[in-house]
Design a protein around this motif. Sequence first.
Motif, short mmCIF file in Angstrom:
data_model
loop_
_atom_site.label_atom_id
_atom_site.label_comp_id
_atom_site.label_asym_id
_atom_site.label_seq_id
_atom_site.Cartn_x
_atom_site.Cartn_y
_atom_site.Cartn_z
N VAL A 284 -52.44 -65.56 -95.40
CA VAL A 284 -51.80 -64.73 -94.36
C VAL A 284 -52.39 -63.33 -94.31
O VAL A 284 -52.09 -62.56 -93.39
CB VAL A 284 -50.27 -64.66 -94.55
N GLY A 285 -53.21 -62.99 -95.30
CA GLY A 285 -53.85 -61.67 -95.27
C GLY A 285 -55.13 -61.71 -96.08
O GLY A 285 -55.30 -62.56 -96.96
N HIS A 286 -56.04 -60.79 -95.74
CA HIS A 286 -57.33 -60.77 -96.44
C HIS A 286 -57.83 -59.33 -96.41
O HIS A 286 -57.88 -58.73 -95.34
CB HIS A 286 -58.31 -61.70 -95.73
N ILE A 287 -58.15 -58.78 -97.57
CA ILE A 287 -58.64 -57.41 -97.61
C ILE A 287 -60.02 -57.37 -98.26
O ILE A 287 -60.33 -58.15 -99.16
CB ILE A 287 -57.64 -56.45 -98.31
N PHE A 288 -60.85 -56.47 -97.77
CA PHE A 288 -62.25 -56.39 -98.19
C PHE A 288 -62.66 -54.94 -98.41
O PHE A 288 -62.31 -54.07 -97.62
CB PHE A 288 -63.20 -56.88 -97.09
N SER A 316 -62.05 -53.30 -94.83
CA SER A 316 -61.24 -53.77 -93.71
C SER A 316 -60.15 -54.68 -94.26
O SER A 316 -60.30 -55.31 -95.30
CB SER A 316 -62.08 -54.45 -92.62
N TYR A 317 -59.04 -54.71 -93.53
CA TYR A 317 -57.81 -55.27 -94.09
C TYR A 317 -57.05 -56.01 -92.99
O TYR A 317 -56.54 -55.37 -92.06
CB TYR A 317 -56.93 -54.12 -94.62
N GLY A 318 -57.00 -57.32 -93.07
CA GLY A 318 -56.37 -58.11 -92.00
C GLY A 318 -55.05 -58.74 -92.43
O GLY A 318 -54.87 -59.11 -93.59
N ILE A 319 -54.14 -58.85 -91.46
CA ILE A 319 -52.93 -59.68 -91.64
C ILE A 319 -52.82 -60.58 -90.42
O ILE A 319 -52.92 -60.10 -89.28
CB ILE A 319 -51.64 -58.83 -91.77
N GLY A 320 -52.66 -61.87 -90.65
CA GLY A 320 -52.51 -62.82 -89.55
C GLY A 320 -51.07 -62.80 -89.06
O GLY A 320 -50.24 -63.56 -89.54
N VAL A 321 -50.80 -61.93 -88.08
CA VAL A 321 -49.41 -61.74 -87.63
C VAL A 321 -48.86 -63.02 -86.98
O VAL A 321 -47.76 -63.47 -87.30
CB VAL A 321 -49.30 -60.52 -86.68
N SER A 322 -49.65 -63.63 -86.09
CA SER A 322 -49.14 -64.86 -85.45
C SER A 322 -49.12 -66.02 -86.45
O SER A 322 -48.19 -66.84 -86.44
CB SER A 322 -49.94 -65.21 -84.19
#
Length: 438
Positions: A284-288, A316-322
């Motif tokens: 659900v999330g991935h940070i780099f 960069s830092y992602g969260i899969g909101v949907s």
Amino acid sequence: MRLSRGFLPTLKENPAEAQIVSHRLMLRAGLVRQTSAGIYAWLPAGWRVLQNIARIVREEQNAIGAQELLMPTIQPAELWKRSGRYDAYGPEMLRIQDRHERDLLYGPTNEEMITDLFGQVIKSYRELPQVLYHIQWKFRDEVRPRFGVMRGREFFMKDAYSFDVDYASAVDTYRRMMLAYLRTFQRLGVKAIPMVADTGPIGGELSHEFLILAPTGESGVFFDGAFEDQDWLSEPVDIADRESLDAFFTRMTSFYAATDEKHDESAWTDVPAERRREGRGIEVGHIFHFGRKYTESMDIAVSGPDGAPLYPEMGSYGIGVSRLVAAIIEASHDENGIIWPDSVAPFRAAILNLKTGDAACDAICETVYAAAPDAFLYDDRAERAGVKFADADLMGHPWQIIVGPRGAKEGKVELKRRQDGARFELTVDEAIARVTAA
Ligand code: 5CA
């Protein structure tokens, strides 16, 4: 909202195309409808959930000093040619031409665009660090979109980007973000475990992914069960202090956690047997952290302390909101439907009028509804009680306020907690107070 007037289409039958429980329940509870392969319209209840998740994500990003902006979904190809990723990205990128035959693309991620914007605005090392984020639609032309919004082609992502003066400062930013993620997922009512990860096409050497345990997850996971008992909301971290951040990170990474790709059998045997948790996880999330990969390739520098050009260190830092909507359902449902955590539920409570047309029932329902018309879904349909119970369980409201003719005569309602089925007989005022309490 009044259910009789609502755009809330529930389905009794399981849709044939849905293979996993979250996809089935999202369609049956009227959260989404597919408009083309891997692309979904969010109906009112689904859109409320998506916004609730986005609000919590946003609050935790702001709490660590990240600044929200909004970049467009359509990007010029020229930016990606500068970083060298235009050709490398391959067929997952949706490429478009406008009427002037200029090459555009629907953004799968925003490293290039944010680096370019950063370069236009920030000129000196004194203005660092900068952490910028947006919550925006992305498009990746996945070969096999599947499992509904879990692996869609168009999906909603929070993506943050950081710019620091040097490596040590970039590591501080990375750790602050890690804490923000742990707090975000805890507030969303799910246990997401951070695991050391490969960096893939984003590049870089330091990376963690956050996984929610669910049998339908795409990765195998191994982790120390002690992780599940941590309370990150009361973790005493001074985010302005490097030593404090270091102590937090050391403690957090002291618990074993790895996906099957990174699993280390000998370290695993050091975890006490009763604490070993093995299963599957949804990312659900991935940070780099990837250093100067984009600032150098795109030649974006600020002036350093000695006046010479300095290429900022990025992450960069992602969260899969949907994706989270589906992942939360995978982690929180039963055979009757969704069990929403309070923080993300589309409605706090459903008011079930078991006998519409009965003067006492109607009057009580109207009184309760008037207390919080935006937070309550009033089932005022001329349907059988059984249909209303089934729909309320399916839609997963944390509370049901059940109004039947016998109790109504005495001014009483029944309150049901969806999570554990607990029932309480209360006066109207008590029920309202209980449901609207924080
Ligand atoms: N630029 C980086 C971080 S900002 C990035 O794009 N990371 S990512 O590729 O790992 O995506 C971030 C998150 O988006 C993932 O952890 C995942 O939760 C979600 N995500 C990725 N692909 C999809 C997809 N096809 N459908 C739904 N969610 C997705």
